[in-house]
Design an enzyme around this catalytic site. Structure first.
Site, mmCIF file in Angstrom:
data_model
loop_
_atom_site.group_PDB
_atom_site.id
_atom_site.type_symbol
_atom_site.label_atom_id
_atom_site.label_comp_id
_atom_site.label_asym_id
_atom_site.label_seq_id
_atom_site.Cartn_x
_atom_site.Cartn_y
_atom_site.Cartn_z
ATOM 1 N N TYR A 22 0.826 -1.214 0.000
ATOM 2 C CA TYR A 22 0.000 0.000 0.000
ATOM 3 C C TYR A 22 0.857 1.259 0.000
ATOM 4 O O TYR A 22 0.531 2.242 -0.674
ATOM 5 C CB TYR A 22 -1.004 -0.014 1.165
ATOM 6 C CG TYR A 22 -2.218 -0.836 0.777
ATOM 7 C CD1 TYR A 22 -3.223 -0.295 -0.010
ATOM 8 C CD2 TYR A 22 -2.307 -2.172 1.132
ATOM 9 C CE1 TYR A 22 -4.303 -1.057 -0.426
ATOM 10 C CE2 TYR A 22 -3.380 -2.946 0.730
ATOM 11 C CZ TYR A 22 -4.378 -2.374 -0.049
ATOM 12 O OH TYR A 22 -5.438 -3.124 -0.479
ATOM 13 N N VAL A 77 -9.668 3.008 -5.983
ATOM 14 C CA VAL A 77 -9.392 3.508 -4.631
ATOM 15 C C VAL A 77 -8.371 4.643 -4.685
ATOM 16 O O VAL A 77 -7.865 5.070 -3.654
ATOM 17 C CB VAL A 77 -8.873 2.354 -3.725
ATOM 18 C CG1 VAL A 77 -9.947 1.300 -3.503
ATOM 19 C CG2 VAL A 77 -7.612 1.695 -4.301
ATOM 20 N N HIS A 129 -15.190 0.420 -3.360
ATOM 21 C CA HIS A 129 -14.090 -0.401 -2.823
ATOM 22 C C HIS A 129 -13.227 0.379 -1.834
ATOM 23 O O HIS A 129 -12.137 -0.057 -1.476
ATOM 24 C CB HIS A 129 -13.227 -0.957 -3.963
ATOM 25 C CG HIS A 129 -13.916 -2.035 -4.752
ATOM 26 N ND1 HIS A 129 -13.422 -2.558 -5.932
ATOM 27 C CD2 HIS A 129 -15.075 -2.705 -4.513
ATOM 28 C CE1 HIS A 129 -14.249 -3.495 -6.378
ATOM 29 N NE2 HIS A 129 -15.262 -3.592 -5.545
#
Ligand code: OAD
Length: 242
Positions: free
Chosen positions: A68, A104, A120
Site C-alpha cells: 500500500y 481507490v 471499494h
C-alpha cells in the site's frame, strides 16, 4: 475509432436526465496507475488477489502495508487524465448523475467529480482494527505497519479486500443509480469482480441504454447496447462533449 458510433452514444448521453457511470482501473491507466489484471499488476511477484485479503493482512501486515505504501507513493504523483476530467465536466450538465467507482486512487475526486461512490474504499483513508476509528490519512511516511494514534491498535487501509462485504449504503446507492439510470456508462473495468460487475445487468434489466468503453472486449461486451473499443482518455472527451 468509429465516429458514427461515438456520435450515437454522445446523443444518448446528451439527452439523458439520469446517468450512472461504473468505472474501473482502466480509467486511471493513462494517469500511470497500473491496472490489476494488466501489465504492471504484479508487485514484487505478488498478485493483488494474494495481498488484498484479510488473511494476508493477519499473516503479514507489514508486507501488505509495504504494497500500500508503494501504491500510495505511486498514485500521489499521478494526475487525473482527460477521462476523469470529461466525467467531472459532464456531471455538471446532468440533473441526476452518479459515478460508481471501483478505484481507490481518489483521482475522480481530484478531477472535480462530486457525486462519487467509492464502493471499494479509498487508499487515502485508514481504519483501526482496535477501536474502529477511521479517517483520511494522506501522509506518505507512515510507519510499516502504522498504529492508531488513539488506541495504539493496528491500522489498515480503509479499502474492501477479497472476501469482505461492501458497505451496504454505498452498494445500495450504486444499485439505485443503476436501476434508475436512462444511460449507464461502463468504463475501464474487466467486469469480473462482483458485485460491481452485476451493475451493468441491473441497469439493462431496468431498461437503461448501456455503453461500454474499454481497450479490449470484456464479458459485458456482447450484452451492452454500444461497445466502444479504445482508450478512455481519448473516447470519453468525445463521448461526453456537449
Ligand atoms: P482490471 O485491472 O481487472 O481491469 C482493467 C480494465 O481496464 C481492463 O478491462 C482493460 O482492458 C481496461 N483498460 C486498460 N487500460 C485502459 C484504457 N486506457 N482505457 C480504457 N480501458 C482500459 O480492473 P477493475 O475491473 O477495476 O478490487 O478491477 C476490479 C477490482 O478488482 C478492483 O477494484 C480491485 C481488483 O481486485 C479490490 O481491490 C476489491
Amino acid at each position: 475509432m468509429d465516429l458514427a458510433e461515438i456520435q450515437a452514444g454522445r446523443q444518448r448521453l446528451a439527452r439523458a436526465r439520469r446517468v450512472a457511470v461504473l468505472s474501473g482501473a482502466g480509467v486511471s491507466a493513462e494517469s500511470g496507475v497500473p491496472t490489476f489484471r494488466g501489465p504492471g499488476g504484479l508487485w514484487e511477484n505478488h498478485r493483488p488477489e494474494d495481498l488484498a485479503t484479510p488473511q494476508a493482512f493477519r499473516r503479514d501486515p507489514a508486507l501488505v502495508w509495504r504494497w500500500y505504501h508503494w501504491r500510495r507513493r505511486l498514485i500521489s504523483a499521478c494526475q487525473p487524465n482527460p477521462a476523469h476530467l470529461a466525467l467531472a465536466q459532464f456531471e455538471a450538465r446532468v440533473p441526476e448523475f452518479c459515478l460508481v467507482t471501483q478505484n481507490v486512487d481518489g483521482l475522480h475526486h481530484a478531477a472535480g467529480s462530486r457525486r462519487v461512490l467509492e464502493i471499494h474504499g479509498s487508499l487515502w483513508r485508514v481504519r483501526c482494527l482496535g477501536c474502529g476509528a477511521a479517517g483520511e490519512e494522506r501522509r506518505l511516511d507512515l510507519p510499516t505497519p502504522p498504529s492508531c494514534p488513539e488506541c495504539g491498535g493496528l491500522l489498515r487501509p480503509d479499502v474492501v479486500w477479497f472476501g469482505e462485504s461492501l458497505d451496504e449504503n454505498l452498494l445500495g446507492g450504486a444499485w439505485r443509480a443503476a436501476e434508475e439510470s436512462q444511460v449507464m456508462l461502463v468504463v475501464g473495468t474487466s467486469a469480473v469482480v462482483q458485485p460491481a460487475a452485476s451493475l451493468t445487468q441491473v441497469a439493462r434489466r431496468a431498461g437503461a441504454y448501456v455503453i461500454e468503453v474499454n481497450l479490449d472486449p470484456t464479458p459485458n461486451t456482447g450484452q451492452v447496447d454500444l461497445s466502444l473499443l479504445g482508450r478512455a482518455g481519448e473516447l470519453l472527451p468525445l463521448l461526453l462533449q456537449p
